[in-house]
Design a protein around this motif. Structure first.
Motif, PDB file in Angstrom:
ATOM      1  N   VAL A 226     -14.057   8.529  -2.998  1.00 58.76           N
ATOM      2  CA  VAL A 226     -15.348   7.846  -3.033  1.00 58.76           C
ATOM      3  C   VAL A 226     -15.241   6.462  -2.380  1.00 58.76           C
ATOM      4  CG1 VAL A 226     -17.180   6.943  -4.503  1.00 58.76           C
ATOM      5  CG2 VAL A 226     -16.010   9.068  -5.126  1.00 58.76           C
ATOM      6  N   GLY A 227     -16.127   6.198  -1.454  1.00 57.67           N
ATOM      7  CA  GLY A 227     -16.166   4.897  -0.794  1.00 57.67           C
ATOM      8  C   GLY A 227     -15.310   4.794   0.448  1.00 57.67           C
ATOM      9  N   ALA A 228     -14.509   5.827   0.742  1.00 63.86           N
ATOM     10  CA  ALA A 228     -13.617   5.783   1.912  1.00 63.86           C
ATOM     11  C   ALA A 228     -14.380   6.180   3.167  1.00 63.86           C
ATOM     12  CB  ALA A 228     -12.418   6.701   1.696  1.00 63.86           C
ATOM     13  N   THR A 229     -15.245   5.294   3.616  1.00 64.13           N
ATOM     14  CA  THR A 229     -16.136   5.603   4.736  1.00 64.13           C
ATOM     15  C   THR A 229     -15.830   4.818   6.004  1.00 64.13           C
ATOM     16  OG1 THR A 229     -17.726   3.973   3.912  1.00 64.13           O
ATOM     17  CG2 THR A 229     -18.026   6.256   3.193  1.00 64.13           C
ATOM     18  N   THR A 230     -14.869   3.902   5.940  1.00 65.31           N
ATOM     19  CA  THR A 230     -14.492   3.115   7.114  1.00 65.31           C
ATOM     20  C   THR A 230     -12.973   3.114   7.249  1.00 65.31           C
ATOM     21  OG1 THR A 230     -14.265   1.028   5.892  1.00 65.31           O
ATOM     22  CG2 THR A 230     -16.468   1.599   6.719  1.00 65.31           C
ATOM     23  N   ALA A 231     -12.495   2.655   8.405  1.00 62.47           N
ATOM     24  CA  ALA A 231     -11.046   2.584   8.615  1.00 62.47           C
ATOM     25  C   ALA A 231     -10.382   1.711   7.562  1.00 62.47           C
ATOM     26  CB  ALA A 231     -10.754   2.045  10.017  1.00 62.47           C
ATOM     27  N   GLU A 232     -11.044   0.633   7.183  1.00 64.90           N
ATOM     28  CA  GLU A 232     -10.463  -0.284   6.204  1.00 64.90           C
ATOM     29  C   GLU A 232     -10.448   0.335   4.809  1.00 64.90           C
ATOM     30  OE1 GLU A 232      -8.342  -3.367   5.015  1.00 64.90           O
ATOM     31  OE2 GLU A 232      -8.981  -3.050   7.091  1.00 64.90           O
ATOM     32  N   THR A 233     -11.542   0.952   4.410  1.00 70.48           N
ATOM     33  CA  THR A 233     -11.591   1.520   3.056  1.00 70.48           C
ATOM     34  C   THR A 233     -10.714   2.765   2.930  1.00 70.48           C
ATOM     35  OG1 THR A 233     -13.644   2.692   3.644  1.00 70.48           O
ATOM     36  CG2 THR A 233     -13.851   0.592   2.484  1.00 70.48           C
ATOM     37  N   ARG A 234     -10.473   3.446   4.037  1.00 73.79           N
ATOM     38  CA  ARG A 234      -9.541   4.585   3.973  1.00 73.79           C
ATOM     39  C   ARG A 234      -8.129   4.110   3.668  1.00 73.79           C
ATOM     40  NH1 ARG A 234     -13.045   6.758   7.947  1.00 73.79           N
ATOM     41  NH2 ARG A 234     -11.895   5.844   9.671  1.00 73.79           N
ATOM     42  N   ARG A 235      -7.798   2.909   4.056  1.00 77.29           N
ATOM     43  CA  ARG A 235      -6.478   2.368   3.752  1.00 77.29           C
ATOM     44  C   ARG A 235      -6.313   2.064   2.255  1.00 77.29           C
ATOM     45  NH1 ARG A 235      -3.010   0.699   7.500  1.00 77.29           N
ATOM     46  NH2 ARG A 235      -2.179  -0.882   6.067  1.00 77.29           N
ATOM     47  N   ASP A 236      -7.418   2.067   1.524  1.00 78.07           N
ATOM     48  CA  ASP A 236      -7.361   1.801   0.085  1.00 78.07           C
ATOM     49  C   ASP A 236      -7.065   3.066  -0.728  1.00 78.07           C
ATOM     50  OD1 ASP A 236      -7.967  -0.869   0.497  1.00 78.07           O
ATOM     51  OD2 ASP A 236     -10.132  -0.549   0.331  1.00 78.07           O
ATOM     52  N   ILE A 237      -7.016   4.208  -0.054  1.00 77.05           N
ATOM     53  CA  ILE A 237      -6.800   5.467  -0.761  1.00 77.05           C
ATOM     54  C   ILE A 237      -5.392   5.531  -1.341  1.00 77.05           C
ATOM     55  CG2 ILE A 237      -6.594   7.975  -0.480  1.00 77.05           C
ATOM     56  CD1 ILE A 237      -8.746   7.781   1.692  1.00 77.05           C
ATOM     57  N   ARG A 238      -5.284   5.973  -2.582  1.00 74.16           N
ATOM     58  CA  ARG A 238      -3.988   6.294  -3.169  1.00 74.16           C
ATOM     59  C   ARG A 238      -4.222   7.364  -4.226  1.00 74.16           C
ATOM     60  NH1 ARG A 238      -0.692   1.884  -5.024  1.00 74.16           N
ATOM     61  NH2 ARG A 238       0.514   3.424  -6.168  1.00 74.16           N
ATOM     62  N   MET A 239      -3.232   8.235  -4.405  1.00 68.77           N
ATOM     63  CA  MET A 239      -3.360   9.334  -5.358  1.00 68.77           C
ATOM     64  C   MET A 239      -2.228   9.323  -6.379  1.00 68.77           C
ATOM     65  SD  MET A 239      -6.128  10.869  -4.407  1.00 68.77           S
ATOM     66  CE  MET A 239      -6.044  12.452  -5.233  1.00 68.77           C
ATOM     67  N   SER A 240      -1.557   8.182  -6.523  1.00 68.56           N
ATOM     68  CA  SER A 240      -0.419   8.109  -7.441  1.00 68.56           C
ATOM     69  C   SER A 240      -0.387   6.746  -8.110  1.00 68.56           C
ATOM     70  CB  SER A 240       0.890   8.336  -6.662  1.00 68.56           C
ATOM     71  OG  SER A 240       2.005   8.045  -7.464  1.00 68.56           O
ATOM     72  N   ASN A 241       0.156   6.700  -9.311  1.00 68.23           N
ATOM     73  CA  ASN A 241       0.335   5.431 -10.016  1.00 68.23           C
ATOM     74  C   ASN A 241       1.731   4.858  -9.816  1.00 68.23           C
ATOM     75  OD1 ASN A 241      -2.265   5.274 -11.144  1.00 68.23           O
ATOM     76  ND2 ASN A 241      -1.690   6.709 -12.773  1.00 68.23           N
ATOM     77  N   VAL A 242       2.527   5.494  -8.968  1.00 73.41           N
ATOM     78  CA  VAL A 242       3.880   5.007  -8.692  1.00 73.41           C
ATOM     79  C   VAL A 242       3.802   3.730  -7.852  1.00 73.41           C
ATOM     80  CG1 VAL A 242       6.068   5.511  -7.546  1.00 73.41           C
ATOM     81  CG2 VAL A 242       4.866   7.314  -8.803  1.00 73.41           C
ATOM     82  N   ASP A 243       4.552   2.721  -8.248  1.00 68.44           N
ATOM     83  CA  ASP A 243       4.610   1.462  -7.494  1.00 68.44           C
ATOM     84  C   ASP A 243       5.728   1.585  -6.463  1.00 68.44           C
ATOM     85  OD1 ASP A 243       4.436  -1.105  -6.592  1.00 68.44           O
ATOM     86  OD2 ASP A 243       5.394  -2.007  -8.346  1.00 68.44           O
ATOM     87  N   TYR A 244       5.407   2.147  -5.313  1.00 67.55           N
ATOM     88  CA  TYR A 244       6.420   2.486  -4.322  1.00 67.55           C
ATOM     89  C   TYR A 244       7.174   1.278  -3.796  1.00 67.55           C
ATOM     90  CZ  TYR A 244       4.177   7.076  -4.195  1.00 67.55           C
ATOM     91  OH  TYR A 244       3.657   8.294  -4.538  1.00 67.55           O
ATOM     92  N   ASP A 245       6.479   0.161  -3.588  1.00 72.47           N
ATOM     93  CA  ASP A 245       7.139  -1.004  -3.010  1.00 72.47           C
ATOM     94  C   ASP A 245       7.618  -2.007  -4.060  1.00 72.47           C
ATOM     95  OD1 ASP A 245       4.788  -2.163  -3.820  1.00 72.47           O
ATOM     96  OD2 ASP A 245       4.016  -2.543  -1.807  1.00 72.47           O
ATOM     97  N   GLY A 246       7.372  -1.705  -5.342  1.00 77.91           N
ATOM     98  CA  GLY A 246       7.926  -2.531  -6.413  1.00 77.91           C
ATOM     99  C   GLY A 246       7.305  -3.905  -6.557  1.00 77.91           C
ATOM    100  N   ASP A 247       6.071  -4.078  -6.046  1.00 75.99           N
ATOM    101  CA  ASP A 247       5.455  -5.412  -6.143  1.00 75.99           C
ATOM    102  C   ASP A 247       4.547  -5.533  -7.365  1.00 75.99           C
ATOM    103  OD1 ASP A 247       3.280  -3.897  -5.430  1.00 75.99           O
ATOM    104  OD2 ASP A 247       2.768  -5.051  -3.635  1.00 75.99           O
ATOM    105  N   GLY A 248       4.502  -4.501  -8.192  1.00 75.25           N
ATOM    106  CA  GLY A 248       3.709  -4.545  -9.403  1.00 75.25           C
ATOM    107  C   GLY A 248       2.254  -4.168  -9.224  1.00 75.25           C
TER     108      GLY A 248
END
Length: 342
Positions: A226-248
């Protein structure tokens, strides 16, 4: 003898039929014109792009054999064997002046073509119409190219014969198939994700990208994201709660998780270079020669270990859509490169 009323009915029927035929032709022509306009504004139709003009001032001005498949229409037709030559290869340079035109995808050779061979030599099958996309959107290197280059060498010793291995362009196809295509540099003994599958109906190149404009179908994304309608908002997509880069931060998009890992890998490459005898300082940019020394010259003091990690940094960076094509695979490449650098 046909009566006048009947003659009138026959004439009316013929006129009506002709009107319908002409209307159908008009609609078809209008649709064709619309498609051509959309295509002309796309990267495939950009006749002024360097992808189609860089050979114009050559002597002779022609598209080289090893470039023609993806940078010209006659080159891809040669690759398909439509000119009577051997399919699966381009046999000679081709004339300049074409782009990726309608005849690249719409021809007898692509109708039954459902597979594509990756730079690794692995053939991906059951691709359907997307086999044509995969023939060119695959980069030009793989795990095996790096392994061949460093075979028999000591990992932390500079070798003058080593040079940067460039994937050439965004390898969206191999990225999507992960370990099944081996587009990134996969470290021995490590495990890697296979094909990244989206939901049914969003699992092919042309399900997400418009056939002719190549633009992302935003409505397709927004169906689930929902809301992923632009190139910028598509970058906000995530499907996991894992903190891959460890930044919290477990709310940022997976694209930003990957970007952070790329930044860390570049820093690790630079730290490694500082601590190895005979290895010059290294920096990275998104333009040729990509990796340079502190004088801005093309980087030359490669060790095998440095080359492995640099390949993965470049691979994940050049596939700007990697966060959608196969985020887990990209993260694994970055993680393992960092781990190997220590």
């Amino acid at each position: 003898m046909i009566s006048k009323p009947r003659q009138s009915l026959i004439v009316l029927a013929v006129v009506t039929l002709l009107s319908l035929v002409l209307t159908g032709c008009s609609i078809k022509e209008t649709r064709q014109e619309k498609i051509e306009t959309i295509w002309a504004a796309s990267p495939h139709g950009d006749a002024d792009s360097g992808a189609f003009t860089r050979w114009n001032d050559g002597d002779p001005p022609e598209v080289p054999t090893n470039c023609a498949k993806c940078h010209s229409t006659p080159g891809y037709q040669d690759f398909l064997g439509l000119d009577g030559a051997t399919p699966g290869q381009v046999d000679q340079p081709v004339p300049i002046g074409t782009t990726v035109e309608c005849a690249v995808c719409h021809n007898d050779g692509t109708k039954e073509k459902h597979s594509a061979v990756m730079p690794s030599g692995i053939e991906l099958t059951n691709l359907g119409k997307n086999a044509t996309c995969m023939d060119c959107h695959q980069g030009r290197a793989s795990t095996f190219d790096v392994d061949e280059a460093i075979a028999g060498l000591r990992l932390d010793v500079v070798d003058a014969d080593l040079g940067f291995i460039n994937i050439h362009a965004g390898a969206a196809g191999p990225s999507n198939y992960g370990k099944e295509a081996k587009g990134g540099y996969e470290y021995a003994g490590e495990s890697y994700a296979g094909r990244f599958g989206h939901a049914i109906g969003s699992n092919t190149c042309t399900a997400c990208h418009n056939h002719h404009s190549l633009e992302i179908n935003s409505l397709q994304c927004a169906t689930c994201h929902v809301g992923a309608t632009t190139a910028e908002t598509r970058r906000d997509i995530r499907m996991s709660n894992v903190d891959y880069d460890g930044d919290g931060d477990v709310a940022e998009g997976v694209a930003d998780e990957i970007s952070t890992m790329q930044e860390r890998l570049l820093a690790a490459l630079q730290t490694y270079a500082e601590n190895q005898d005979g290895v010059a300082a290294i920096d990275y940019s998104d333009g040729f020669p990509y990796f340079a020394d502190d004088q801005g010259d093309q980087y030359a003091t490669w060790t095998p270990r440095l080359l492995q990690a640099a390949y993965n940094l470049h691979y994940t960076t050049k596939d700007a859509g990697g966060f959608a094509h196969n985020p887990e695979y990209h993260l694994q490449l970055l993680y393992d490169s960092l781990a190997d650098l220590g």
